[in-house]
Design an enzyme around this catalytic site. Sequence first.
Site, PDB file in Angstrom:
ATOM      1  N   ASP A  16     -11.560   3.641  -2.269  1.00  0.00           N
ATOM      2  CA  ASP A  16     -10.390   3.479  -1.408  1.00  0.00           C
ATOM      3  C   ASP A  16     -10.827   2.803  -0.116  1.00  0.00           C
ATOM      4  O   ASP A  16     -11.143   3.459   0.872  1.00  0.00           O
ATOM      5  CB  ASP A  16      -9.782   4.862  -1.129  1.00  0.00           C
ATOM      6  CG  ASP A  16      -8.391   4.783  -0.525  1.00  0.00           C
ATOM      7  OD1 ASP A  16      -7.717   3.746  -0.706  1.00  0.00           O
ATOM      8  OD2 ASP A  16      -7.956   5.763   0.103  1.00  0.00           O
ATOM      9  N   GLU A  89      -0.938  -3.875  -1.714  1.00  0.00           N
ATOM     10  CA  GLU A  89       0.310  -3.226  -1.307  1.00  0.00           C
ATOM     11  C   GLU A  89       1.371  -4.202  -0.802  1.00  0.00           C
ATOM     12  O   GLU A  89       1.085  -5.115  -0.029  1.00  0.00           O
ATOM     13  CB  GLU A  89       0.010  -2.187  -0.222  1.00  0.00           C
ATOM     14  CG  GLU A  89       1.166  -1.264   0.074  1.00  0.00           C
ATOM     15  CD  GLU A  89       0.704   0.113   0.536  1.00  0.00           C
ATOM     16  OE1 GLU A  89       1.549   0.858   1.053  1.00  0.00           O
ATOM     17  OE2 GLU A  89      -0.492   0.454   0.367  1.00  0.00           O
ATOM     18  N   LYS A 125       1.086  -2.191  -5.265  1.00  0.00           N
ATOM     19  CA  LYS A 125       1.238  -0.870  -4.643  1.00  0.00           C
ATOM     20  C   LYS A 125       2.558  -0.817  -3.869  1.00  0.00           C
ATOM     21  O   LYS A 125       2.821  -1.676  -3.020  1.00  0.00           O
ATOM     22  CB  LYS A 125       0.045  -0.635  -3.718  1.00  0.00           C
ATOM     23  CG  LYS A 125      -0.343   0.796  -3.507  1.00  0.00           C
ATOM     24  CD  LYS A 125      -1.682   0.841  -2.782  1.00  0.00           C
ATOM     25  CE  LYS A 125      -2.063   2.255  -2.409  1.00  0.00           C
ATOM     26  NZ  LYS A 125      -3.268   2.267  -1.559  1.00  0.00           N
ATOM     27  N   THR A 149       2.640   4.689  -4.391  1.00  0.00           N
ATOM     28  CA  THR A 149       1.868   5.368  -3.375  1.00  0.00           C
ATOM     29  C   THR A 149       2.761   6.222  -2.475  1.00  0.00           C
ATOM     30  O   THR A 149       3.976   6.286  -2.661  1.00  0.00           O
ATOM     31  CB  THR A 149       1.061   4.333  -2.565  1.00  0.00           C
ATOM     32  OG1 THR A 149       0.153   5.012  -1.700  1.00  0.00           O
ATOM     33  CG2 THR A 149       1.977   3.429  -1.749  1.00  0.00           C
ATOM     34  N   PHE A 171      -0.892  12.086  -2.743  1.00  0.00           N
ATOM     35  CA  PHE A 171      -1.743  12.140  -1.552  1.00  0.00           C
ATOM     36  C   PHE A 171      -2.191  13.569  -1.245  1.00  0.00           C
ATOM     37  O   PHE A 171      -1.513  14.309  -0.534  1.00  0.00           O
ATOM     38  CB  PHE A 171      -0.974  11.562  -0.352  1.00  0.00           C
ATOM     39  CG  PHE A 171      -1.097  10.066  -0.202  1.00  0.00           C
ATOM     40  CD1 PHE A 171      -1.239   9.245  -1.307  1.00  0.00           C
ATOM     41  CD2 PHE A 171      -1.049   9.485   1.051  1.00  0.00           C
ATOM     42  CE1 PHE A 171      -1.350   7.859  -1.161  1.00  0.00           C
ATOM     43  CE2 PHE A 171      -1.163   8.106   1.207  1.00  0.00           C
ATOM     44  CZ  PHE A 171      -1.319   7.300   0.102  1.00  0.00           C
TER      45      PHE A 171
END
Length: 315
Positions: A16, A89, A125, A149, A171
Amino acid sequence: MNQLEQLKRHTTVVADTGNFLQLAQFAPRDATTNPSLILKAVQQAEYAPLLADTVAAHRGLALDEIVDRVLVRFGLEILKVVPGRVSTEVDARLSFDRAATVARAHRLIGLYEAAGIGRERVLIKIASTWEGIQAAAELEREGIHCNLTLLFAFCQAVACGEAGVQLISPFVGRIYDWYKKSAGAAWDEAAMAGANDPGVRSVSQIYSYYKKFGIATEVMGASFRNVGQITALSGCDLLTISPDLLAQLQASEVPFERALDAAAARDAAIERVTLDEAAFRYALNADAMATEKLAEGIRGFAVDAGKLDVMIQKL
């Protein structure tokens, strides 16, 4: 055998980070980025030339298009290091606009394909709003795979599964943060660790639900605060982990057992859930943690996207 090697026996490890120069030492299969990670990277001396070169090469284009070219440039560098996929993203400021999200995803995929990268190596994303999930459903039907996400609530996971989304990123750490802050002085760190961590419990519930009902969407735990959260989710389809925590895993040889098991989940007593838009919105609204963290996450990514805009404009 260090903990990173142990984890890789049960789970696909994903890095990440936007710092592609750090990736090789951990040998992840995939990598994920977001606006905050890219912003952090371009402020470092070793990545600043990449930003400057990309902006200079595309001067005259609209700002949002230059931003997408910067994101894809980072993605292309990452794909030179990892054998699998990169997640790139869509601008968080489009989180409530289905059509604009689809259009931006088309552009990102087009830029990757123009650079010779097949769409099977890219995950678009998108924030797990209702509009984002519906945009992802449309993209998946076109063969453009998505990573949903900012996922905090079970209802978001259910909707993503129904939409046929490729992958979700629940998350863990941000859920943990909310419950710890909410509890204040009453928080008992030891009692709420491991399998009892609220973020770990959330991912475990989603994983079990998907495996019980044969939902093909991949579960990738994200946003970790400590190694204990990671080892407590060993066996999850994928886990995306920051370089700092990857290094901690690599430095430890403390043994741990696989925590999540698909076969056990298939035998669990779980009921199937179906959500239309009204039911989704009501369920999300009923979850104070998820409502607050989703809104906060979108705001945070939007702020960092704005900062990246300013950096590009100055160049």
